[in-house]
Design a protein around this motif. Structure first.
Motif, PDB file in Angstrom:
ATOM      1  N   ARG A 245       0.814  -1.215   0.000  1.00 31.30           N
ATOM      2  CA  ARG A 245       0.000   0.000   0.000  1.00 31.30           C
ATOM      3  C   ARG A 245       0.846   1.263   0.000  1.00 31.30           C
ATOM      4  NH1 ARG A 245      -2.075   3.587   3.663  1.00 31.30           N
ATOM      5  NH2 ARG A 245      -4.230   4.285   3.321  1.00 31.30           N
ATOM      6  N   THR A 246       1.914   1.286   0.798  1.00 36.56           N
ATOM      7  CA  THR A 246       2.668   2.518   1.034  1.00 36.56           C
ATOM      8  C   THR A 246       3.953   2.582   0.224  1.00 36.56           C
ATOM      9  OG1 THR A 246       1.759   2.571   3.269  1.00 36.56           O
ATOM     10  CG2 THR A 246       3.641   3.983   2.816  1.00 36.56           C
ATOM     11  N   ALA A 247       4.680   1.477   0.120  1.00 41.00           N
ATOM     12  CA  ALA A 247       5.914   1.503  -0.671  1.00 41.00           C
ATOM     13  C   ALA A 247       5.610   1.858  -2.122  1.00 41.00           C
ATOM     14  CB  ALA A 247       6.627   0.153  -0.589  1.00 41.00           C
ATOM     15  N   SER A 248       4.523   1.316  -2.645  1.00 38.02           N
ATOM     16  CA  SER A 248       4.145   1.657  -4.012  1.00 38.02           C
ATOM     17  C   SER A 248       3.772   3.128  -4.139  1.00 38.02           C
ATOM     18  CB  SER A 248       2.966   0.786  -4.456  1.00 38.02           C
ATOM     19  OG  SER A 248       1.851   0.982  -3.601  1.00 38.02           O
ATOM     20  N   ALA A 249       3.119   3.677  -3.106  1.00 34.17           N
ATOM     21  CA  ALA A 249       2.772   5.102  -3.141  1.00 34.17           C
ATOM     22  C   ALA A 249       4.022   5.965  -3.104  1.00 34.17           C
ATOM     23  CB  ALA A 249       1.857   5.435  -1.960  1.00 34.17           C
ATOM     24  N   PHE A 250       4.996   5.600  -2.273  1.00 33.26           N
ATOM     25  CA  PHE A 250       6.247   6.360  -2.222  1.00 33.26           C
ATOM     26  C   PHE A 250       6.935   6.356  -3.583  1.00 33.26           C
ATOM     27  CE2 PHE A 250       7.020   5.648   2.616  1.00 33.26           C
ATOM     28  CZ  PHE A 250       5.951   6.476   2.889  1.00 33.26           C
ATOM     29  N   THR A 251       6.999   5.179  -4.206  1.00 35.04           N
ATOM     30  CA  THR A 251       7.658   5.079  -5.512  1.00 35.04           C
ATOM     31  C   THR A 251       6.929   5.902  -6.561  1.00 35.04           C
ATOM     32  OG1 THR A 251       8.410   2.845  -4.958  1.00 35.04           O
ATOM     33  CG2 THR A 251       8.457   3.476  -7.273  1.00 35.04           C
ATOM     34  N   ALA A 252       5.613   5.821  -6.584  1.00 37.49           N
ATOM     35  CA  ALA A 252       4.854   6.567  -7.589  1.00 37.49           C
ATOM     36  C   ALA A 252       4.982   8.072  -7.385  1.00 37.49           C
ATOM     37  CB  ALA A 252       3.385   6.145  -7.535  1.00 37.49           C
ATOM     38  N   GLN A 253       4.951   8.517  -6.137  1.00 38.39           N
ATOM     39  CA  GLN A 253       5.057   9.953  -5.860  1.00 38.39           C
ATOM     40  C   GLN A 253       6.421  10.501  -6.264  1.00 38.39           C
ATOM     41  OE1 GLN A 253       4.183  10.047  -1.697  1.00 38.39           O
ATOM     42  NE2 GLN A 253       1.994   9.636  -1.980  1.00 38.39           N
ATOM     43  N   ILE A 254       7.477   9.853  -5.788  1.00 37.68           N
ATOM     44  CA  ILE A 254       8.829  10.339  -6.114  1.00 37.68           C
ATOM     45  C   ILE A 254       9.131  10.116  -7.590  1.00 37.68           C
ATOM     46  CG2 ILE A 254      11.286  10.020  -5.617  1.00 37.68           C
ATOM     47  CD1 ILE A 254      10.549   9.309  -2.776  1.00 37.68           C
ATOM     48  N   GLY A 255       8.654   9.001  -8.163  1.00 31.59           N
ATOM     49  CA  GLY A 255       8.872   8.752  -9.587  1.00 31.59           C
ATOM     50  C   GLY A 255       8.204   9.792 -10.463  1.00 31.59           C
ATOM     51  N   ALA A 256       7.001  10.199 -10.099  1.00 33.18           N
ATOM     52  CA  ALA A 256       6.325  11.245 -10.873  1.00 33.18           C
ATOM     53  C   ALA A 256       7.075  12.567 -10.772  1.00 33.18           C
ATOM     54  CB  ALA A 256       4.886  11.408 -10.375  1.00 33.18           C
ATOM     55  N   MET A 257       7.602  12.866  -9.606  1.00 38.33           N
ATOM     56  CA  MET A 257       8.407  14.084  -9.453  1.00 38.33           C
ATOM     57  C   MET A 257       9.685  13.997 -10.277  1.00 38.33           C
ATOM     58  SD  MET A 257       7.998  14.774  -5.355  1.00 38.33           S
ATOM     59  CE  MET A 257       8.862  16.338  -5.445  1.00 38.33           C
ATOM     60  N   LYS A 258      10.269  12.806 -10.322  1.00 38.92           N
ATOM     61  CA  LYS A 258      11.475  12.625 -11.141  1.00 38.92           C
ATOM     62  C   LYS A 258      11.154  12.791 -12.618  1.00 38.92           C
ATOM     63  CE  LYS A 258      15.821  11.156 -11.661  1.00 38.92           C
ATOM     64  NZ  LYS A 258      16.078   9.715 -11.563  1.00 38.92           N
ATOM     65  N   ALA A 259      10.024  12.226 -13.054  1.00 37.06           N
ATOM     66  CA  ALA A 259       9.642  12.330 -14.462  1.00 37.06           C
ATOM     67  C   ALA A 259       9.335  13.769 -14.854  1.00 37.06           C
ATOM     68  CB  ALA A 259       8.434  11.434 -14.737  1.00 37.06           C
ATOM     69  N   ASN A 260       8.777  14.539 -13.939  1.00 31.89           N
ATOM     70  CA  ASN A 260       8.442  15.935 -14.221  1.00 31.89           C
ATOM     71  C   ASN A 260       9.589  16.897 -13.915  1.00 31.89           C
ATOM     72  OD1 ASN A 260       5.829  15.210 -14.983  1.00 31.89           O
ATOM     73  ND2 ASN A 260       5.061  15.376 -12.892  1.00 31.89           N
ATOM     74  N   GLU A 261      10.760  16.348 -13.582  1.00 33.16           N
ATOM     75  CA  GLU A 261      11.966  17.139 -13.297  1.00 33.16           C
ATOM     76  C   GLU A 261      11.798  18.039 -12.077  1.00 33.16           C
ATOM     77  OE1 GLU A 261      13.063  19.238 -16.813  1.00 33.16           O
ATOM     78  OE2 GLU A 261      13.476  17.414 -17.963  1.00 33.16           O
ATOM     79  N   GLU A 262      10.894  17.672 -11.169  1.00 36.47           N
ATOM     80  CA  GLU A 262      10.726  18.448  -9.949  1.00 36.47           C
ATOM     81  C   GLU A 262      11.891  18.228  -8.992  1.00 36.47           C
ATOM     82  OE1 GLU A 262       6.841  18.010  -8.175  1.00 36.47           O
ATOM     83  OE2 GLU A 262       5.951  17.594 -10.122  1.00 36.47           O
ATOM     84  N   ILE A 263      12.476  17.034  -9.002  1.00 35.19           N
ATOM     85  CA  ILE A 263      13.623  16.778  -8.130  1.00 35.19           C
ATOM     86  C   ILE A 263      14.825  17.604  -8.581  1.00 35.19           C
ATOM     87  CG2 ILE A 263      15.243  14.994  -7.381  1.00 35.19           C
ATOM     88  CD1 ILE A 263      12.962  13.027  -7.384  1.00 35.19           C
ATOM     89  N   ASP A 264      15.008  17.758  -9.892  1.00 37.23           N
ATOM     90  CA  ASP A 264      16.075  18.631 -10.382  1.00 37.23           C
ATOM     91  C   ASP A 264      15.830  20.069  -9.941  1.00 37.23           C
ATOM     92  OD1 ASP A 264      17.234  16.470 -11.626  1.00 37.23           O
ATOM     93  OD2 ASP A 264      16.199  16.814 -13.528  1.00 37.23           O
ATOM     94  N   ALA A 265      14.578  20.481  -9.938  1.00 31.64           N
ATOM     95  CA  ALA A 265      14.249  21.835  -9.478  1.00 31.64           C
ATOM     96  C   ALA A 265      14.550  21.987  -7.989  1.00 31.64           C
ATOM     97  CB  ALA A 265      12.783  22.130  -9.762  1.00 31.64           C
ATOM     98  N   ILE A 266      14.294  20.934  -7.201  1.00 30.56           N
ATOM     99  CA  ILE A 266      14.605  20.986  -5.766  1.00 30.56           C
ATOM    100  C   ILE A 266      16.107  21.159  -5.557  1.00 30.56           C
ATOM    101  CG2 ILE A 266      14.656  19.587  -3.670  1.00 30.56           C
ATOM    102  CD1 ILE A 266      11.972  18.421  -4.507  1.00 30.56           C
ATOM    103  N   ARG A 267      16.903  20.417  -6.316  1.00 32.28           N
ATOM    104  CA  ARG A 267      18.362  20.561  -6.206  1.00 32.28           C
ATOM    105  C   ARG A 267      18.812  21.948  -6.664  1.00 32.28           C
ATOM    106  NH1 ARG A 267      18.449  14.992  -8.341  1.00 32.28           N
ATOM    107  NH2 ARG A 267      19.053  13.578  -6.633  1.00 32.28           N
ATOM    108  N   ALA A 268      18.164  22.464  -7.713  1.00 31.19           N
ATOM    109  CA  ALA A 268      18.536  23.792  -8.209  1.00 31.19           C
ATOM    110  C   ALA A 268      18.252  24.872  -7.169  1.00 31.19           C
ATOM    111  CB  ALA A 268      17.779  24.103  -9.499  1.00 31.19           C
ATOM    112  N   LEU A 269      17.271  24.663  -6.302  1.00 31.06           N
ATOM    113  CA  LEU A 269      16.959  25.610  -5.240  1.00 31.06           C
ATOM    114  C   LEU A 269      17.875  25.468  -4.037  1.00 31.06           C
ATOM    115  CD1 LEU A 269      13.044  25.421  -5.307  1.00 31.06           C
ATOM    116  CD2 LEU A 269      14.483  27.301  -6.098  1.00 31.06           C
ATOM    117  N   GLY A 270      18.815  24.524  -4.108  1.00 23.32           N
ATOM    118  CA  GLY A 270      19.748  24.333  -3.003  1.00 23.32           C
ATOM    119  C   GLY A 270      19.220  23.449  -1.898  1.00 23.32           C
ATOM    120  N   LEU A 271      18.144  22.699  -2.154  1.00 24.08           N
ATOM    121  CA  LEU A 271      17.557  21.807  -1.153  1.00 24.08           C
ATOM    122  C   LEU A 271      18.007  20.377  -1.391  1.00 24.08           C
ATOM    123  CD1 LEU A 271      13.931  23.269  -1.152  1.00 24.08           C
ATOM    124  CD2 LEU A 271      15.773  23.786   0.447  1.00 24.08           C
ATOM    125  N   ASP A 272      17.973  19.580  -0.352  1.00 24.11           N
ATOM    126  CA  ASP A 272      18.404  18.181  -0.426  1.00 24.11           C
ATOM    127  C   ASP A 272      17.175  17.289  -0.579  1.00 24.11           C
ATOM    128  OD1 ASP A 272      19.608  15.762  -0.295  1.00 24.11           O
ATOM    129  OD2 ASP A 272      20.293  15.931   1.782  1.00 24.11           O
TER     130      ASP A 272
END
Length: 395
Positions: A245-272
């Motif tokens: 129930r939850t591991a799949s939700a974590f993967t889908a949430q972070i994976g969607a952010m990775k696909a939309n380049e939101e994680i790159d934007a987080i790094r560009a803002l200086g956040l970890d």
């Protein structure tokens, strides 16, 4: 066929003539079939209608039909396909003999289209699998598994490092995200965990009573249910449910952010991203799973108690007395100790698979499936190892 698509450069308008003036035409004169103009994709609709009208009037193409291609000024693959349908694949395959004045590029294009239509390409038969191929496949899978485990160990190390660093910096704790994930992963999962463990507890009591009745020892069904849920089933069923129930939700949430380049934007803002995305989910799982484990233990024992009360003539007072007298506290502690470890593994695997998404929807689905399979496998494997360890230690 792809290389013949370039035979379209001579179909461009020249000398002030419009594209409509150069449109391909089809006529019959003195028994000969006259082909003129540009037989290209731009005029495909009109040319297709002309070919269909001619075939309706003259019937199927004949091998002795005289065809004049001297008026052809432009040709591409679409036009060649119509000409082959007009003349026939067999005569068009010998176009060099009866249309020697046609440019070589157009002859080659017509021959290629005719050959493909006359002899459709068949898929190559797949080679037979041999023992060597099987060994290679096994080796590749083992290598991929080894690389995956190395990556998991590295990610666990990175997660622990980030966790220990942030424990000393309370001002960097993200309490809002933590509370939100506790609500999503814990409170919303209570009904399904309680229902599942209740039903499994009833089933275990039924099975135990069926076997123990032959020995006149149905009273020990109470001990069976208590041991099973305090040591194993309570934590194991809750962990498996959260893995799906939850591991799949974590993967889908972070994976969607990775696909939309939101994680790159987080790094560009200086956040970890580890601090922002992983730690709240990890801590939420480590808080929630022990609570769900406790609820699962109570629900499983309650399901077994109802079976004992209504099917085995064991009163509720007698059931509680046996629990208090014969079940040591260490069985409860063994089950509760495993809960944070399972929670850590499930959260880490779910987040890692999310970071491994490459950017497509298919990748998100594949890694979501992988996170569920890995989480359940690791939980059951670790539970088996822990059971052997506690048994040897006498706990």
């Amino acid at each position: 066929m792809a290389s013949t698509d370039h035979v379209t450069t001579d179909s461009a308008p020249t000398g002030g003539r419009s594209l409509d003036d150069r449109a391909g035409r089809l006529a019959v004169e003195d028994g000969r079939l006259l082909v003129s103009g540009d037989w290209v994709l731009a005029h495909h609709g009109a040319l297709k209608d002309q070919v269909a009208a001619h075939r309706q009037a003259a019937g199927e193409p004949s091998a002795d039909q005289a065809v004049d291609l001297s008026g052809l000024t432009g040709l591409d693959t679409a036009g060649a396909r119509l000409l082959v349908a007009l003349v026939g694949a067999e005569p068009m395959a010998d176009v060099r003999q009866w249309a020697a004045d046609l440019p070589r590029a157009r002859q080659a294009l017509l021959e290629t289209v005719a050959r493909v239509l006359r002899e459709p390409l068949e898929p190559e038969p797949s080679p037979r699998a041999t023992l060597t191929d099987g060994l290679v496949d096994v080796g590749e899978r083992v290598g991929a598994l080894w690389q995956q485990q190395r990556l998991l160990l590295g990610f666990i190390g990175l997660t622990l490092t980030t966790l220990f660093v942030n424990l000393l910096r309370p001002w960097r704790w993200r309490l809002t995200a933590l509370v939100s994930h506790v609500h999503q992963t814990g409170l919303n999962a209570v009904p399904i965990v309680a229902l599942l463990t209740f039903l499994v507890g009833a089933v275990v009591a039924f099975l135990g009573a069926t076997v123990l009745r032959d020995f006149g020892a149905t009273i020990f069904t109470v001990n069976l249910v208590a041991f099973a849920f305090l040591r194993e089933f309570g934590v194991l069923l809750a962990a498996i449910l959260l893995a799906g129930r939850t591991a799949s939700a974590f993967t889908a949430q972070i994976g969607a952010m990775k696909a939309n380049e939101e994680i790159d934007a987080i790094r560009a803002l200086g956040l970890d991203p580890m601090e922002l995305l992983v730690l709240p989910r990890l801590l939420a799982m480590m808080i929630v799973l022990p609570i769900l484990t406790f609820i699962g233990m109570l629900s499983g024992i309650l399901g077994g108690a109802l079976v004992c009360i209504f099917m085995l003539d064991i009163s509720a007072t007698q059931f509680l007395t046996i629990l208090q007298r014969d079940i040591p506290l260490n069985h409860f502690l063994v089950g509760m100790v495993k809960a944070p470890v399972f929670a850590f593994l499930i959260a880490v695997i779910g987040c890692l698979e999310g970071f491994k998404v490459t950017g497509s929807a298919q990748s998100v689905g594949e890694h979501t499936t992988s996170s569920v399979v890995q989480s359940i496998f690791m939980v059951i494997l670790l539970d088996a190892v822990a059971a052997l360890f506690f048994m040897e230690m006498g706990w």
